[in-house]
Design a protein around this motif. Structure first.
Motif, PDB file in Angstrom:
ATOM      1  N   ARG A  48       9.295 -17.358   4.995  1.00  8.52           N
ATOM      2  CA  ARG A  48       8.539 -17.853   3.834  1.00  8.52           C
ATOM      3  C   ARG A  48       7.065 -17.444   3.922  1.00  8.52           C
ATOM      4  N   GLY A  49       6.484 -17.599   5.096  1.00  2.33           N
ATOM      5  CA  GLY A  49       5.078 -17.220   5.273  1.00  2.33           C
ATOM      6  C   GLY A  49       4.859 -15.731   5.093  1.00  2.33           C
ATOM      7  N   LEU A  50       5.734 -14.930   5.683  1.00  2.00           N
ATOM      8  CA  LEU A  50       5.615 -13.478   5.567  1.00  2.00           C
ATOM      9  C   LEU A  50       5.836 -13.015   4.128  1.00  2.00           C
ATOM     10  N   MET A  51       6.787 -13.645   3.428  1.00  2.00           N
ATOM     11  CA  MET A  51       7.026 -13.288   2.026  1.00  2.00           C
ATOM     12  C   MET A  51       5.793 -13.588   1.181  1.00  2.00           C
ATOM     13  N   GLY A  52       5.158 -14.710   1.436  1.00  2.00           N
ATOM     14  CA  GLY A  52       3.946 -15.050   0.694  1.00  2.00           C
ATOM     15  C   GLY A  52       2.848 -14.028   0.906  1.00  2.00           C
ATOM     16  N   VAL A  53       2.639 -13.637   2.157  1.00  2.00           N
ATOM     17  CA  VAL A  53       1.611 -12.641   2.458  1.00  2.00           C
ATOM     18  C   VAL A  53       1.981 -11.292   1.834  1.00  2.00           C
ATOM     19  N   LEU A  54       3.250 -10.915   1.889  1.00  2.00           N
ATOM     20  CA  LEU A  54       3.681  -9.641   1.319  1.00  2.00           C
ATOM     21  C   LEU A  54       3.484  -9.617  -0.196  1.00  2.00           C
ATOM     22  N   ILE A  55       3.901 -10.666  -0.872  1.00  2.00           N
ATOM     23  CA  ILE A  55       3.797 -10.707  -2.335  1.00  2.00           C
ATOM     24  C   ILE A  55       2.337 -10.728  -2.772  1.00  2.00           C
ATOM     25  N   PHE A  56       1.547 -11.620  -2.191  1.00  2.00           N
ATOM     26  CA  PHE A  56       0.159 -11.727  -2.614  1.00  2.00           C
ATOM     27  C   PHE A  56      -0.701 -10.603  -2.041  1.00  2.00           C
ATOM     28  N   GLY A  57      -0.246  -9.952  -0.979  1.00  2.00           N
ATOM     29  CA  GLY A  57      -0.940  -8.777  -0.472  1.00  2.00           C
ATOM     30  C   GLY A  57      -0.708  -7.562  -1.353  1.00  2.00           C
ATOM     31  N   GLY A  58       0.470  -7.479  -1.927  1.00  2.00           N
ATOM     32  CA  GLY A  58       0.777  -6.364  -2.821  1.00  2.00           C
ATOM     33  C   GLY A  58       0.208  -6.542  -4.224  1.00  2.00           C
ATOM     34  N   LEU A  59      -0.055  -7.776  -4.610  1.00  2.00           N
ATOM     35  CA  LEU A  59      -0.549  -8.049  -5.955  1.00  2.00           C
ATOM     36  C   LEU A  59      -1.864  -7.329  -6.276  1.00  2.00           C
ATOM     37  N   PRO A  60      -2.878  -7.345  -5.390  1.00  2.00           N
ATOM     38  CA  PRO A  60      -4.088  -6.593  -5.713  1.00  2.00           C
ATOM     39  C   PRO A  60      -3.865  -5.081  -5.767  1.00  2.00           C
ATOM     40  N   LEU A  61      -2.929  -4.584  -4.977  1.00  2.00           N
ATOM     41  CA  LEU A  61      -2.639  -3.149  -5.009  1.00  2.00           C
ATOM     42  C   LEU A  61      -2.049  -2.745  -6.355  1.00  2.00           C
ATOM     43  N   VAL A  62      -1.165  -3.565  -6.872  1.00  2.00           N
ATOM     44  CA  VAL A  62      -0.566  -3.295  -8.175  1.00  2.00           C
ATOM     45  C   VAL A  62      -1.594  -3.519  -9.282  1.00  2.00           C
ATOM     46  N   SER A  63      -2.400  -4.565  -9.155  1.00  2.00           N
ATOM     47  CA  SER A  63      -3.413  -4.874 -10.170  1.00  2.00           C
ATOM     48  C   SER A  63      -4.487  -3.800 -10.230  1.00  2.00           C
ATOM     49  N   ARG A  64      -4.814  -3.234  -9.101  1.00  2.00           N
ATOM     50  CA  ARG A  64      -5.838  -2.179  -9.045  1.00  2.00           C
ATOM     51  C   ARG A  64      -5.442  -0.999  -9.916  1.00  2.00           C
ATOM     52  N   ARG A  65      -4.171  -0.675  -9.906  1.00  2.00           N
ATOM     53  CA  ARG A  65      -3.665   0.450 -10.698  1.00  2.00           C
ATOM     54  C   ARG A  65      -3.178  -0.005 -12.074  1.00  2.00           C
ATOM     55  N   ASN A  66      -3.217  -1.301 -12.317  1.00  4.50           N
ATOM     56  CA  ASN A  66      -2.679  -1.893 -13.544  1.00  4.50           C
ATOM     57  C   ASN A  66      -1.250  -1.410 -13.759  1.00  4.50           C
ATOM     58  N   ALA A  67      -0.466  -1.490 -12.697  1.00  4.40           N
ATOM     59  CA  ALA A  67       0.886  -0.943 -12.691  1.00  4.40           C
ATOM     60  C   ALA A  67       1.952  -2.030 -12.636  1.00  4.40           C
ATOM     61  N   HIS A  68       1.664  -3.194 -13.214  1.00  4.59           N
ATOM     62  CA  HIS A  68       2.650  -4.264 -13.249  1.00  4.59           C
ATOM     63  C   HIS A  68       3.854  -3.829 -14.081  1.00  4.59           C
ATOM     64  N   LEU A  69       4.999  -4.413 -13.777  1.00  7.14           N
ATOM     65  CA  LEU A  69       6.198  -4.114 -14.563  1.00  7.14           C
ATOM     66  C   LEU A  69       5.973  -4.562 -15.999  1.00  7.14           C
ATOM     67  N   ARG A  70       6.442  -3.755 -16.907  1.00  9.52           N
ATOM     68  CA  ARG A  70       6.308  -4.083 -18.325  1.00  9.52           C
ATOM     69  C   ARG A  70       7.665  -3.850 -18.989  1.00  9.52           C
ATOM     70  N   ALA A  71       8.042  -4.783 -19.847  1.00  4.88           N
ATOM     71  CA  ALA A  71       9.254  -4.601 -20.636  1.00  4.88           C
ATOM     72  C   ALA A  71       8.870  -3.807 -21.882  1.00  4.88           C
ATOM     73  N   GLY A  72       9.599  -2.784 -22.195  1.00  2.83           N
ATOM     74  CA  GLY A  72       9.262  -1.909 -23.306  1.00  2.83           C
ATOM     75  C   GLY A  72       9.939  -2.279 -24.609  1.00  2.83           C
ATOM     76  N   PHE A  73      10.181  -3.569 -24.824  1.00  3.18           N
ATOM     77  CA  PHE A  73      10.896  -3.994 -26.023  1.00  3.18           C
ATOM     78  C   PHE A  73      10.207  -3.553 -27.317  1.00  3.18           C
ATOM     79  N   PHE A  74       8.888  -3.612 -27.344  1.00  2.00           N
ATOM     80  CA  PHE A  74       8.161  -3.349 -28.576  1.00  2.00           C
ATOM     81  C   PHE A  74       7.319  -2.076 -28.515  1.00  2.00           C
ATOM     82  N   ASP A  75       7.635  -1.176 -27.607  1.00  2.69           N
ATOM     83  CA  ASP A  75       6.828   0.036 -27.455  1.00  2.69           C
ATOM     84  C   ASP A  75       6.792   0.881 -28.726  1.00  2.69           C
ATOM     85  N   GLY A  76       7.886   0.973 -29.436  1.00  5.81           N
ATOM     86  CA  GLY A  76       7.922   1.776 -30.657  1.00  5.81           C
ATOM     87  C   GLY A  76       7.260   1.107 -31.844  1.00  5.81           C
TER      88      GLY A  76
END
Length: 164
Positions: A48-76
């Motif tokens: 649980r502790g390691l998962m928390g560090v992994l998830i929140f450690g990766g969050l700034p890396l993804v946010s830096r690139r603004n590369a969060h997952l996006r659903a493309g339902f309304f892209d068109g």
């Protein structure tokens, strides 16, 4: 993509080491449990502790690139200014959500730190771990907020194109 800074490299290394530790703890626990009837004591707490560090450690890396997952339902449906408005609203909502996480995690960290709860048999206080998660979430909120101007003007680096 912005140039890679030392803090990004450090965060990437932290995530890699945590993922390795998470894999090792899980593998040793499963092997010990089924082969020797001796699981790792407090393995669930460590995971649980390691998962928390992994998830929140990766969050700034993804946010830096603004590369969060996006659903493309309304892209068109969206184009031009409507697309820029949608990206701005999504980025703002993401930044607010990360900020709210940081706030709530900070409050929880204060409570846990005051209680003196430790992680399994390790001398690591859970409150310190939650403080780290709060700080990483706050960094993510800031990084997402920095993407707002480029989202508003409709630049490609605001994640209107898929991350590479």
């Amino acid at each position: 993509m912005p140039p890679r800074s030392p803090w990004v490299a450090s965060l990437e290394l932290l995530c890699a080491v945590v993922l390795l530790l998470l894999t090792a703890v899980t593998a040793v626990d499963v092997l010990g449990r089924y082969l020797f009837k001796a699981p790792v004591p407090d393995a669930a707490d460590y995971v649980r502790g390691l998962m928390g560090v992994l998830i929140f450690g990766g969050l700034p890396l993804v946010s830096r690139r603004n590369a969060h997952l996006r659903a493309g339902f309304f892209d068109g449906v969206f184009a031009g200014r409507a697309l820029a408005l949608r990206e701005t609203l999504v980025t703002a909502a993401s930044a607010l959500a990360c900020g709210a996480w940081a706030w709530q995690l900070g409050r929880q960290a204060m409570d846990l730190h005051g209680a003196g709860e430790i992680l399994g048999m390790l001398p690591l206080k859970v409150g310190v771990l939650v403080w780290v998660m709060a700080a990483l979430s706050a960094v993510s909120a800031l990084l997402l907020a920095l993407h707002l101007p480029s989202a508003w003007v409709g630049r490609a680096d605001s994640a209107m194109e898929p991350a590479r």
